[in-house]
Design a protein around this motif. Structure first.
Motif, PDB file in Angstrom:
ATOM      1  N   PRO A  76       0.841  -1.216   0.000  1.00  0.00           N
ATOM      2  CA  PRO A  76       0.000   0.000   0.000  1.00  0.00           C
ATOM      3  C   PRO A  76       0.861   1.246   0.000  1.00  0.00           C
ATOM      4  O   PRO A  76       1.941   1.273   0.586  1.00  0.00           O
ATOM      5  CB  PRO A  76      -0.807  -0.132   1.306  1.00  0.00           C
ATOM      6  CG  PRO A  76      -0.760  -1.586   1.646  1.00  0.00           C
ATOM      7  CD  PRO A  76       0.568  -2.088   1.142  1.00  0.00           C
ATOM      8  N   VAL A 111      -5.441   4.736  -9.211  1.00  0.00           N
ATOM      9  CA  VAL A 111      -5.752   3.412  -8.681  1.00  0.00           C
ATOM     10  C   VAL A 111      -6.464   2.621  -9.773  1.00  0.00           C
ATOM     11  O   VAL A 111      -7.527   3.021 -10.238  1.00  0.00           O
ATOM     12  CB  VAL A 111      -6.643   3.489  -7.430  1.00  0.00           C
ATOM     13  CG1 VAL A 111      -7.003   2.086  -6.938  1.00  0.00           C
ATOM     14  CG2 VAL A 111      -5.955   4.281  -6.327  1.00  0.00           C
ATOM     15  N   VAL A 161      -8.385  -0.710 -10.785  1.00  0.00           N
ATOM     16  CA  VAL A 161      -9.121  -1.829 -10.190  1.00  0.00           C
ATOM     17  C   VAL A 161      -9.181  -2.941 -11.229  1.00  0.00           C
ATOM     18  O   VAL A 161      -9.882  -2.845 -12.228  1.00  0.00           O
ATOM     19  CB  VAL A 161     -10.525  -1.408  -9.747  1.00  0.00           C
ATOM     20  CG1 VAL A 161     -11.177  -2.534  -8.954  1.00  0.00           C
ATOM     21  CG2 VAL A 161     -10.460  -0.137  -8.897  1.00  0.00           C
ATOM     22  N   LEU A 183      -1.343   2.358  -8.286  1.00  0.00           N
ATOM     23  CA  LEU A 183      -1.695   1.286  -7.363  1.00  0.00           C
ATOM     24  C   LEU A 183      -2.688   0.373  -8.069  1.00  0.00           C
ATOM     25  O   LEU A 183      -3.610   0.864  -8.737  1.00  0.00           O
ATOM     26  CB  LEU A 183      -2.309   1.882  -6.091  1.00  0.00           C
ATOM     27  CG  LEU A 183      -2.746   0.936  -4.983  1.00  0.00           C
ATOM     28  CD1 LEU A 183      -1.537   0.203  -4.405  1.00  0.00           C
ATOM     29  CD2 LEU A 183      -3.457   1.722  -3.879  1.00  0.00           C
ATOM     30  N   VAL A 231      -5.409  -2.809  -7.479  1.00  0.00           N
ATOM     31  CA  VAL A 231      -6.140  -3.600  -6.492  1.00  0.00           C
ATOM     32  C   VAL A 231      -7.132  -4.498  -7.211  1.00  0.00           C
ATOM     33  O   VAL A 231      -7.612  -4.166  -8.304  1.00  0.00           O
ATOM     34  CB  VAL A 231      -6.880  -2.700  -5.476  1.00  0.00           C
ATOM     35  CG1 VAL A 231      -5.896  -1.845  -4.698  1.00  0.00           C
ATOM     36  CG2 VAL A 231      -7.918  -1.825  -6.172  1.00  0.00           C
ATOM     37  N   LEU A 259     -14.167  -0.693  -4.007  1.00  0.00           N
ATOM     38  CA  LEU A 259     -12.889  -1.264  -3.595  1.00  0.00           C
ATOM     39  C   LEU A 259     -11.727  -0.325  -3.929  1.00  0.00           C
ATOM     40  O   LEU A 259     -10.756  -0.227  -3.178  1.00  0.00           O
ATOM     41  CB  LEU A 259     -12.685  -2.625  -4.270  1.00  0.00           C
ATOM     42  CG  LEU A 259     -13.625  -3.734  -3.784  1.00  0.00           C
ATOM     43  CD1 LEU A 259     -13.520  -4.958  -4.695  1.00  0.00           C
ATOM     44  CD2 LEU A 259     -13.315  -4.111  -2.343  1.00  0.00           C
ATOM     45  N   GLU A 270     -11.731   2.349  -1.265  1.00  0.00           N
ATOM     46  CA  GLU A 270     -11.207   1.843   0.002  1.00  0.00           C
ATOM     47  C   GLU A 270      -9.680   1.753  -0.014  1.00  0.00           C
ATOM     48  O   GLU A 270      -9.042   1.813   1.040  1.00  0.00           O
ATOM     49  CB  GLU A 270     -11.812   0.472   0.308  1.00  0.00           C
ATOM     50  CG  GLU A 270     -13.303   0.530   0.642  1.00  0.00           C
ATOM     51  CD  GLU A 270     -13.906  -0.851   0.863  1.00  0.00           C
ATOM     52  OE1 GLU A 270     -13.182  -1.856   0.674  1.00  0.00           O
ATOM     53  OE2 GLU A 270     -15.092  -0.926   1.216  1.00  0.00           O
ATOM     54  N   ALA A 271      -9.105   1.617  -1.204  1.00  0.00           N
ATOM     55  CA  ALA A 271      -7.648   1.507  -1.308  1.00  0.00           C
ATOM     56  C   ALA A 271      -6.943   2.861  -1.281  1.00  0.00           C
ATOM     57  O   ALA A 271      -5.719   2.920  -1.147  1.00  0.00           O
ATOM     58  CB  ALA A 271      -7.279   0.773  -2.598  1.00  0.00           C
TER      59      ALA A 271
END
Length: 258
Positions: free
Chosen positions: A5, A69, A71, A96, A98, A110, A113-114
């Protein structure tokens, strides 16, 4: 790119909207069945490069976006991380990856949340809109910085729209029940921009199946505002869309050195 993270930004006083940090969430877990058999839609090649990479670069092209991010499909996070590592991406932007969920709505949740602390503006962008210009991205961010809690880029409709009564069987004739005033209708694009706290509350509160995140905010009551979209920010959904996207990309490379 590390799988760990991301650390939160250095502790600073809470920024105002004018200096708020911006993150982009790109849900890319869909299969894209309308494009036909093959790789998931976000991983389809456009000009020799996966659409997802184009979409990530489009977000990172904005100097206001400091984190993207992605996903990924629930079982494809490692593949997407490898994909990002194999393509040149702006060094000033963090990335990032996820795992996503079974629906777009769950995948966006999700992704939210990351997000580490310190990002007060969130963009949600379709991986299937790989060619959105940076000016559109910046316009959305600027509108949130100016005080809007939810912003969507839109285009006026070129076609007359009919409201119909669904047919009894697929492909059957449908009865027209109304003709909405086209001047009051808009086609919605992405990225959609949000005050982070408002978007998080929407995902915690709204359980209906919706087609975009702004619809969730609408159900909470806050005002959603629009900014002008762009004709090149279309969604690649069907094979013909992919042909058009290839043509747009080829023109950019010829004219702009894109």
């Amino acid at each position: 790119m590390s799988d760990d993270p991301l650390p939160p930004p250095p502790s600073t006083p809470a920024p105002g909207r004018a200096t708020a940090r911006t993150a982009a969430v790109i849900p890319a877990a869909g299969r894209g069945v309308r494009l036909g058999p093959g790789a998931p839609k976000a991983l389809r090649a456009l000009g020799g490069t996966p659409m997802l990479i184009h979409a990530i670069r489009a977000m990172a092209a904005s100097r206001a976006v400091s984190l993207v991010v992605v996903v990924a499909p629930p079982d494809g996070a490692a593949e997407v991380r490898t994909l990002l590592d194999s393509h040149a991406l702006p060094e000033r932007t963090d990335f990032l990856v996820v795992p996503g969920g079974g629906s777009r709505q769950e995948s966006v949740r999700l992704g939210l949340e990351a997000l580490p602390p310190g990002y007060d503006i969130v963009l949600v962008h379709d991986a299937a809109r790989p060619l959105v210009p940076v000016d559109t991205v910046d316009a959305v961010i600027e509108a949130v910085r100016d005080g809007a809690v939810a912003v969507v880029p839109v285009l006026p409709l070129a076609d007359t729209v009919k409201q119909v009564e669904p047919a009894g069987a697929p492909g059957g004739p449908e009865r027209v029940v109304a003709t909405p005033d086209r001047s009051l209708l808009r086609a919605v694009q992405t990225p959609q921009g949000f005050d982070r706290a408002t978007l998080v509350r929407a995902h915690e509160t709204v359980t209906d199946d919706v087609t975009d995140d702004a619809s969730m905010v609408e159900q909470l009551g806050p005002t959603v505002v629009t900014v002008p979209g762009h004709e090149e920010a279309f969604k690649v959904t069907r094979p013909l869309d992919l042909v058009l996207a290839e043509a747009v990309l080829a023109r950019r490379r010829l004219n702009d050195g894109f």
